[in-house]
Design a protein around this motif. Structure first.
Motif, mmCIF file in Angstrom:
data_model
loop_
_atom_site.group_PDB
_atom_site.id
_atom_site.type_symbol
_atom_site.label_atom_id
_atom_site.label_comp_id
_atom_site.label_asym_id
_atom_site.label_seq_id
_atom_site.Cartn_x
_atom_site.Cartn_y
_atom_site.Cartn_z
ATOM 1 N N PRO A 243 0.825 -1.217 0.000
ATOM 2 C CA PRO A 243 0.000 0.000 0.000
ATOM 3 C C PRO A 243 0.858 1.265 0.000
ATOM 4 C CG PRO A 243 -0.885 -1.603 1.528
ATOM 5 C CD PRO A 243 0.445 -2.141 1.078
ATOM 6 N N TYR A 244 0.413 2.257 -0.749
ATOM 7 C CA TYR A 244 1.149 3.507 -0.849
ATOM 8 C C TYR A 244 0.908 4.373 0.385
ATOM 9 C CZ TYR A 244 -3.456 4.624 -2.849
ATOM 10 O OH TYR A 244 -4.803 4.733 -3.071
ATOM 11 N N ILE A 245 1.733 5.406 0.528
ATOM 12 C CA ILE A 245 1.639 6.327 1.663
ATOM 13 C C ILE A 245 0.540 7.348 1.381
ATOM 14 C CG2 ILE A 245 2.912 8.031 3.029
ATOM 15 C CD1 ILE A 245 5.484 6.600 2.139
ATOM 16 N N PRO A 246 -0.345 7.615 2.348
ATOM 17 C CA PRO A 246 -1.403 8.605 2.116
ATOM 18 C C PRO A 246 -0.835 10.012 1.924
ATOM 19 C CG PRO A 246 -1.899 7.200 3.999
ATOM 20 C CD PRO A 246 -0.470 6.960 3.645
ATOM 21 N N LYS A 247 -1.652 10.824 1.294
ATOM 22 C CA LYS A 247 -1.361 12.245 1.083
ATOM 23 C C LYS A 247 -0.004 12.454 0.415
ATOM 24 C CE LYS A 247 -4.269 13.834 4.885
ATOM 25 N NZ LYS A 247 -4.348 14.627 6.122
ATOM 26 N N THR A 248 0.197 11.726 -0.659
ATOM 27 C CA THR A 248 1.424 11.841 -1.444
ATOM 28 C C THR A 248 1.062 12.195 -2.886
ATOM 29 O OG1 THR A 248 2.544 10.200 -0.074
ATOM 30 C CG2 THR A 248 3.482 10.636 -2.237
ATOM 31 N N VAL A 249 1.837 13.074 -3.472
ATOM 32 C CA VAL A 249 1.624 13.449 -4.867
ATOM 33 C C VAL A 249 2.916 13.178 -5.641
ATOM 34 C CG1 VAL A 249 1.077 15.291 -6.492
ATOM 35 C CG2 VAL A 249 -0.077 15.207 -4.279
ATOM 36 N N CYS A 250 2.819 12.348 -6.658
ATOM 37 C CA CYS A 250 3.964 12.014 -7.504
ATOM 38 C C CYS A 250 3.602 12.288 -8.958
ATOM 39 C CB CYS A 250 4.367 10.545 -7.351
ATOM 40 S SG CYS A 250 4.852 10.079 -5.677
ATOM 41 N N ARG A 251 4.528 12.830 -9.670
ATOM 42 C CA ARG A 251 4.319 13.103 -11.091
ATOM 43 C C ARG A 251 5.257 12.235 -11.927
ATOM 44 N NH1 ARG A 251 4.814 19.485 -11.724
ATOM 45 N NH2 ARG A 251 6.792 19.020 -10.658
ATOM 46 N N TYR A 252 4.724 11.787 -13.075
ATOM 47 C CA TYR A 252 5.469 10.914 -13.983
ATOM 48 C C TYR A 252 5.544 11.592 -15.342
ATOM 49 C CZ TYR A 252 4.133 7.367 -10.491
ATOM 50 O OH TYR A 252 3.922 6.664 -9.332
ATOM 51 N N PHE A 253 6.735 11.719 -15.879
ATOM 52 C CA PHE A 253 6.933 12.311 -17.199
ATOM 53 C C PHE A 253 7.597 11.255 -18.084
ATOM 54 C CE2 PHE A 253 7.174 15.635 -13.996
ATOM 55 C CZ PHE A 253 6.183 16.506 -14.433
ATOM 56 N N ILE A 254 6.825 10.695 -19.001
ATOM 57 C CA ILE A 254 7.297 9.616 -19.869
ATOM 58 C C ILE A 254 7.480 10.210 -21.263
ATOM 59 C CG2 ILE A 254 6.835 7.274 -20.671
ATOM 60 C CD1 ILE A 254 4.867 6.991 -18.344
ATOM 61 N N TYR A 255 8.736 10.361 -21.664
ATOM 62 C CA TYR A 255 9.038 11.112 -22.876
ATOM 63 C C TYR A 255 9.717 10.223 -23.912
ATOM 64 C CZ TYR A 255 7.980 15.533 -20.518
ATOM 65 O OH TYR A 255 7.343 16.549 -19.878
ATOM 66 N N GLY A 256 9.118 10.207 -25.113
ATOM 67 C CA GLY A 256 9.722 9.516 -26.244
ATOM 68 C C GLY A 256 10.739 10.394 -26.947
ATOM 69 N N MET A 257 11.399 9.825 -27.935
ATOM 70 C CA MET A 257 12.442 10.545 -28.660
ATOM 71 C C MET A 257 11.806 11.563 -29.610
ATOM 72 S SD MET A 257 15.033 7.386 -29.540
ATOM 73 C CE MET A 257 16.387 8.449 -29.972
ATOM 74 N N GLN A 258 12.477 12.695 -29.744
ATOM 75 C CA GLN A 258 12.013 13.749 -30.650
ATOM 76 C C GLN A 258 13.228 14.541 -31.119
ATOM 77 O OE1 GLN A 258 9.439 16.731 -28.948
ATOM 78 N NE2 GLN A 258 8.584 17.305 -30.918
ATOM 79 N N ASP A 259 13.685 14.235 -32.322
ATOM 80 C CA ASP A 259 14.791 14.973 -32.916
ATOM 81 C C ASP A 259 14.644 14.914 -34.430
ATOM 82 O OD1 ASP A 259 15.786 12.442 -33.731
ATOM 83 O OD2 ASP A 259 16.931 12.249 -31.880
#
Length: 741
Positions: A243-259
């Motif tokens: 179980p996760y910890i209450p009152k936690t905010v996590c952000r996920y940035f999943i970035y593909g290649m772009q060039d």
């Protein structure tokens, strides 16, 4: 009024050695001052014209321990080492040396936070006001390092006014450096005030490190996942599968290649999902009022538009999503209710930006089915940007049983070798061997027939799948070197036409024929309103032992093979319909001095003339086809003997039907009019016949006249002879009578 707030001695003579805090006059009072040490000095100067009520203020002596936030570091009046043992609850205040008064110039303060091995450090700046010299903070600043000293990784550099600035260490230590620039200008900024906390309950970062994620320094549990080119992996909630910890905010940035060479999108699907939700009766509200996972597919995080999410998930629901571009972001808020969290699998797929039904395996393969959409567009990967190198793409168009598919190109630029034939355009395998586009006709027996290979600026002509075919297929191949902008085209599924198309026909058991474009020589026209194309198909079949000579006497179609290809109208010639060889593709204008002459390699040849909705119109063409005796492979021999006395041998060596002599059509091919030499015209033949008749009449008349004259003469001779005999008899009688002979 002069102010000195960094006075170390109470002796007035020592003011000259104290840093100058600023001079003030006029109606604007100086901001609050707090002494750096134990004293503040104020100097007032006036001229003779002194008025009353010049200034008024208050002073107060405060406890200096509020600014002693840790163990002092020798050699600095404002540097400290802070450990968890210095407070009961492992928290405390972090405050700049003269807060909330204006901070001094030329100052350097450090704060070293050293926690225990299983702890992390949290800083929360509740008030932050430094001089703003620009986005890179070249003057006054606060630098925060993720470690015990300034050799550790930098979390960030901050100046100006900051709101909600909360920072976390990745491990057990944190280092803060507060610096102000030596300068003569007065400063009026307050500095900063905040709190710090050492804790074992902050989110452990193992769930990030163990799954190829990168912790974003300064955050509690934010992470970024960068593509390794079409890579895949897992993304987890904190502490998963526990179980996760209450009152936690996590952000996920999943970035593909772009060039310049790569562009990816993110596919995400969940293997496990459990975020408890609170039940409520108001259906107008979101079901996810406690914990939630918000998903952003369009790069909203780059503009901090976190209120414009694409999905909000909670409970046990799962969702399979694909990003609209190279970025996918998620925000996980655990709320007050505990749950197991989630486990999702991400996959970086090459983003081709091609409309159509993509292949499930993520390859550059797209299908266009008539039952789904009757017309639409297609393009090269990433159009109008350059397509990527080292790529192979396939476009398959499948028509229904009673339909045909038409494809028209609107833009075409495929990298071609500089040595490509500039006169005929970049067409065929001889010119296109780096990057190319190929078109095929697809049949039910999977026996695809190549229509042509194209590159450079030589756009393919409009193509219409023949009756009986399943559809069309386009392939794009690029090598590992330079690239170009690619192509853009349109497709149409329409009701099937006859084998001859909108015009055309079949020819067999005939010696020769003439094929012209519609309305020739006045000029062909574009298809009718609502029609994608017009097609005219002619099939010529020679008898056994014969081939076909095909001579273009006149030819003028819009287009330029070398400059832009044949995108609006095209003529295709198959010299052997039973072969896998692609047809000859023609457009533009044939110069009068050029000879366009083709010999079929079998008994049958096919000509297809196709116009599109882009057609403007031109004069068109006139083609003479002739059945010739098959002399075997290669050009005909001059010494070839024709098989029958009913065959005429041209000067070029071709054997054609004797019936074609003097028919007004040059059937021997370009530059050879031997079949039209020494011919009498029809009028001359009629005059010749009349002359013969007249001559015969005259001759017969003369013969009759001569016969009549001869008969009269003979009759006269007989009469004279008879008269002579009579006279002789009379004379004899007289002679006898007289006795004289």
């Amino acid at each position: 009024m002069d102010i000195y707030s960094e006075v170390q001695s109470s002796e007035p003579a020592e003011l000259i050695n104290s840093p100058f805090g600023g001079r003030y006059c006029g109606a604007i009072p100086p901001r609050r001052r707090i002494s750096m040490y134990r004293a503040v000095a104020i100097s007032f100067f006036s001229n003779k014209n002194v008025s009353t009520d010049l200034f008024e203020g208050t002073f107060r002596f405060i406890n200096a321990s509020e600014y002693e936030i840790g163990i002092p570091i020798a050699g600095s009046p404002c540097s400290y080492t802070i450990t968890p043992s210095m407070s009961i609850n492992k928290t405390g205040a972090l405050i700049s040396p003269t807060y909330p008064g204006a901070y001094p110039k030329d100052m350097s303060c450090t704060y070293q936070f050293l926690g225990e091995s299983n702890q992390r450090v949290r800083l929360e700046f509740r008030d932050f006001d430094l001089f703003f010299g620009g986005p890179h903070c070249p003057f006054d600043y606060v630098k925060v390092y993720d470690g015990p000293d300034n050799s550790s990784a930098l979390i960030g550099t901050y100046c100006g006014q900051q709101r909600n600035l909360v920072l976390y260490s990745s491990e057990s230590s944190l280092f803060v450096h507060f610096y102000t620039l030596p300068r003569t200008a007065n400063t009026q900024n307050r500095g900063f005030k905040g709190i710090y906390e050492f804790s074992e309950s902050f989110v452990k970062l193992d769930f990030i490190r163990e799954n190829d994620g990168i912790h974003i320094r300064g955050s509690e549990c934010d992470q970024k996942i960068l593509s390794k080119k079409e890579s895949t992996g897992f993304v987890l909630s904190p502490n998963y599968p526990y179980p996760y910890i209450p009152k936690t905010v996590c952000r996920y940035f999943i970035y593909g290649m772009q060039d310049a060479q790569h562009l990816e999108r993110v596919r995400l699907e969940f293997n496990s999902f459990n975020i408890p939700k609170m039940e409520h009766k108001d259906k107008s509200e979101s079901n996810c009022t406690d914990g939630y996972l918000k998903i952003y597919l369009k790069g909203q995080e780059t503009a901090d538009a976190y209120d414009k999410f694409d999905y909000e998930l909670c409970g046990n629901e799962t969702q399979r999503v694909i990003s609209d571009g190279p970025r996918l972001a998620m925000v996980f808020s655990s709320g007050e209710l505990q749950g197991r969290g989630f486990k999702g699998k991400y996959t970086f797929e090459t983003e081709y930006k091609i409309p159509g039904t993509a292949a499930p395996d993520g390859t550059c393969s797209f299908t266009y089915v008539s039952s789904s959409k009757k017309r639409g567009e297609l393009n090269s990967p990433r159009y109008p940007s350059n397509y990527p190198s080292d790529t192979n793409c396939s476009y398959l168009f499948l028509a229904e049983h009673n339909e045909q598919v038409t494809i028209v190109f609107d833009h075409f630029k495929i990298k071609a070798d500089n040595n490509a034939n500039a006169t005929a355009g970049a067409y065929g395998s001889g010119a296109c061997f780096e990057d190319w586009l190929e078109m095929y006709v697809v049949y039910r027996d999977n026996n695809d027939r190549l229509l042509g290979r194209y590159c450079g600026l030589t756009a393919p002509g409009p193509v219409e799948s023949p009756r009986g075919a399943v559809g069309l297929r386009i392939t794009l191949h690029t090598d590992q070197e330079s690239v170009a902008s690619g192509f853009k085209a349109r497709y149409f599924f329409e009701s099937a036409k006859s084998d001859a198309g909108d015009c055309g026909g079949n020819f067999s058991n005939e010696d020769s024929g003439i094929i012209t474009s519609p309305n020739y020589p006045a000029g062909y026209k574009a298809p009718g309103r609502g029609m994608a194309s017009n097609a005219c198909n002619w099939v010529m079949t020679a008898r056994a032992g014969y081939k076909l000579s095909i001579n273009f006497e006149q030819f003028a179609l819009e287009g330029d093979p070398a400059g832009r290809g044949c995108p609006a109208a095209v003529l295709r010639l198959w010299v052997n319909v039973d072969s896998d060889q692609p047809p000859v593709e023609l457009c533009g204008e044939k110069p009068p001095v050029e000879q366009w002459h083709y010999i079929s390699t079998g008994q049958t040849a096919r000509i297809s003339f196709t116009t599109s909705d882009k057609t403007v119109g031109a004069q068109g063409f006139r083609i003479v086809w002739t059945e010739i005796q098959d002399s075997g492979p290669g050009p005909p021999s001059i010494g070839l003997l024709c098989e029958s006395t009913y065959h005429f041998q041209c000067a070029a060596g071709y054997c054609i039907s004797d019936k074609l002599r003097c028919d007004g059509v040059k059937n021997c091919g370009p530059g050879d009019d031997s079949d039209e030499l020494h011919c009498i015209t029809e009028a001359a033949e009629e005059d010749h016949d009349v002359l013969i008749i007249i001559t015969l009449v005259v001759v017969l008349s003369l013969i009759c006249l001569l016969c009549t004259l001869c008969h009269s003469r003979r009759k006269r001779r007989n009469h004279v002879r008879q008269l002579g005999l009579h006279r002789n008899a009379h004379y004899d009688s007289q002679t006898s009578a007289t006795g004289f002979l």
